[in-house]
Scaffold this active site. Structure first.
Site, mmCIF file in Angstrom:
data_model
loop_
_atom_site.group_PDB
_atom_site.id
_atom_site.type_symbol
_atom_site.label_atom_id
_atom_site.label_comp_id
_atom_site.label_asym_id
_atom_site.label_seq_id
_atom_site.Cartn_x
_atom_site.Cartn_y
_atom_site.Cartn_z
ATOM 1 C CB CYS A 246 62.060 72.613 3.181
ATOM 2 S SG CYS A 246 62.989 72.096 1.717
ATOM 3 C CB ALA A 247 56.356 71.941 5.212
ATOM 4 N N GLY A 251 55.348 76.012 10.905
ATOM 5 C CA GLY A 251 54.763 77.324 11.157
ATOM 6 C C GLY A 251 54.253 77.996 9.900
ATOM 7 C CG ASP A 309 62.311 78.433 5.439
ATOM 8 O OD1 ASP A 309 63.129 79.335 5.219
ATOM 9 O OD2 ASP A 309 62.150 77.910 6.562
ATOM 10 C CB CYS A 362 67.063 80.715 9.017
ATOM 11 S SG CYS A 362 67.376 78.940 9.143
#
Length: 429
Positions: A246-247, A251, A309, A362
């Site tokens: 899930c790049a 960043g 992520d 997040c």
């Protein structure tokens, strides 16, 4: 011939839009897209602001974002000045939100705030909008500081984190976050006004156009919230293989590549990977980039380090994207948590024995953090937490007793704050 931006809008029986009106019309479309259709603010921007000059596009975004930050308080003011509450989706309510947030939060003179909004409504509602706005201005209406969180969000977060978190979140949503840079080479930091909260990080004192900041063209840095940089930092330097799952927008891939890893970056969105390709070229870093669905793709062989992520509700980035406060529902949180579970189980199989798996979201929802960790450890006894140490984190940020990290809105508030995150580092036996 290209179409000129800001061409006055004309429909049958109407006068063309005057100066300033197209930006407000776009702001109304943005609010409608978020509040009525459940779209992300950034997702709706291109359509809502189509044909606008960059300045008007930016103004439309700023108006809509500020209205979303302060929506409960704007609606409370509107309701205080009407005999009967307007429907949530009434155009008059949308127009008043736009006029009031300009006059009371963005410093727009009252006459300009209302005159550029009235063309958005026709007939009786125009008189209503003008009357309600005038009444509130004459009464000296003001928006409270800090803003009020929407009730469903406040109730959900209070149940999870308590009173202090709500107070911190209300203060955090009042101000857009600072601009953080991650440096390609910490030994060659650009000479920019700001402060470093971790090696290889710079938080700028003032915001600026990104492409105009020293070192952009040379690829000396990339924009990345400090909290978002922590997952890749926990993998550290290395010379082995790393998977960034899930790049996009990339960043973390850049961090891993700069730290010496041979990185394979995978994401389902080709359009979002375009920015990663651009940043790899700009920084001179190297990675293998693959557009694929992680529920179907798998690597040829396990990696030394895997970073997931995971897709999530994104409620932790509400400072930057206040639309999440209004469009994220428990059903979406449950849907994202189920997807994270599937992705975590697949990612676990791609870690070499002795290798590292970092999982992060997040999100401020326990279902997308603490509950995921408990479920994963119960089903994968071959993994154990590799505790995060305080010296890997900014001063003032501490890991939880179990070695994982939960970042809540009050973290580093005196230095500009951090996005909300859950992060854990796991090692395979």
């Amino acid at each position: 011939m290209s179409k000129a931006p800001n061409r006055p809008r004309r429909t049958r029986g109407q006068e063309p839009d005057g100066p300033g009106v197209p930006a407000r019309r776009a702001a109304l479309k943005l609010l409608d897209a978020v509040l009525r259709r459940g779209l992300a603010l950034e997702q709706a921007l291109d359509s809502a602001a189509s044909g606008l000059a960059p300045n008007d596009r930016g103004l439309a975004h700023a108006i809509a974002a500020e209205a979303l930050r302060r929506l409960p308080d704007l609606d409370a003011l509107i309701d205080s000045a009407t005999q009967r509450d307007l429907p949530d989706d009434a155009k008059a309510r949308f127009a008043l939100r736009i006029a009031l947030v300009q006059a009371l939060a963005l410093g727009t003179p009252g006459h300009a705030a209302i005159s550029t909004v009235l063309p958005l409504v026709d007939g009786g509602p125009r008189k209503l909008v003008h009357g309600v706005f005038g009444t509130l201005v004459r009464q000296g209406a003001a928006l409270p500081e800090p803003p009020t969180l929407p009730d469903p969000v406040a109730l959900r977060w209070h149940a999870a984190w308590g009173d202090q978190m709500i107070e911190d979140a209300e203060r955090a949503v009042a101000v857009p976050p600072p601009l953080d840079l991650t440096l390609r080479d910490p030994a060659h930091a650009p000479d920019l006004p700001g402060k470093s909260l971790l090696p290889g990080h710079l938080r700028l004192d003032e915001k600026a156009l990104v492409t105009g900041i020293e070192g952009y063209a040379e690829g000396d840095w990339w924009v990345q919230d400090l909290a978002a940089s922590i997952p890749a930092r926990l993998i550290g330097k290395g010379s082995g293989t790393a998977l960034d799952l899930c790049a996009a927008p990339g960043g973390k891939t850049l961090q891993l590549a700069a730290a010496g890893w041979a990185v394979t970056a995978v994401d389902v969105s080709e359009s979002r990977l375009a920015r990663l390709h651009e940043n790899l070229e700009r920084t001179g870093l190297a990675a293998t980039v693959i557009a694929a669905d992680l529920l179907e793709w798998q690597p040829r062989e396990p990696a030394d380090a895997v970073l997931l992520d995971a897709p999530c509700s994104a409620t932790g980035i509400f400072r930057r994207h206040p639309d999440v406060l209004h469009r994220v529902r428990p059903s979406l949180i449950a849907e994202m948590a189920a997807l994270q579970s599937r992705l975590l189980d697949r990612a676990a199989a791609w870690v070499k024995p002795g290798g590292i798996l970092v999982f992060s979201t997040c999100s401020l929802e326990p279902q997308e953090g603490e509950a995921q960790l408990a479920r994963f450890l119960a089903g994968h006894p071959e993994f154990a937490i590799a505790p995060i140490s305080p010296n890997e984190l900014p001063e003032g940020v501490t890991p939880r007793e179990d070695g994982s990290l939960r970042l809540l809105p009050g973290a580093l508030a005196e230095s500009g704050g951090l996005d909300g995150f859950f992060i854990v580092r796991l090692r395979r036996s």
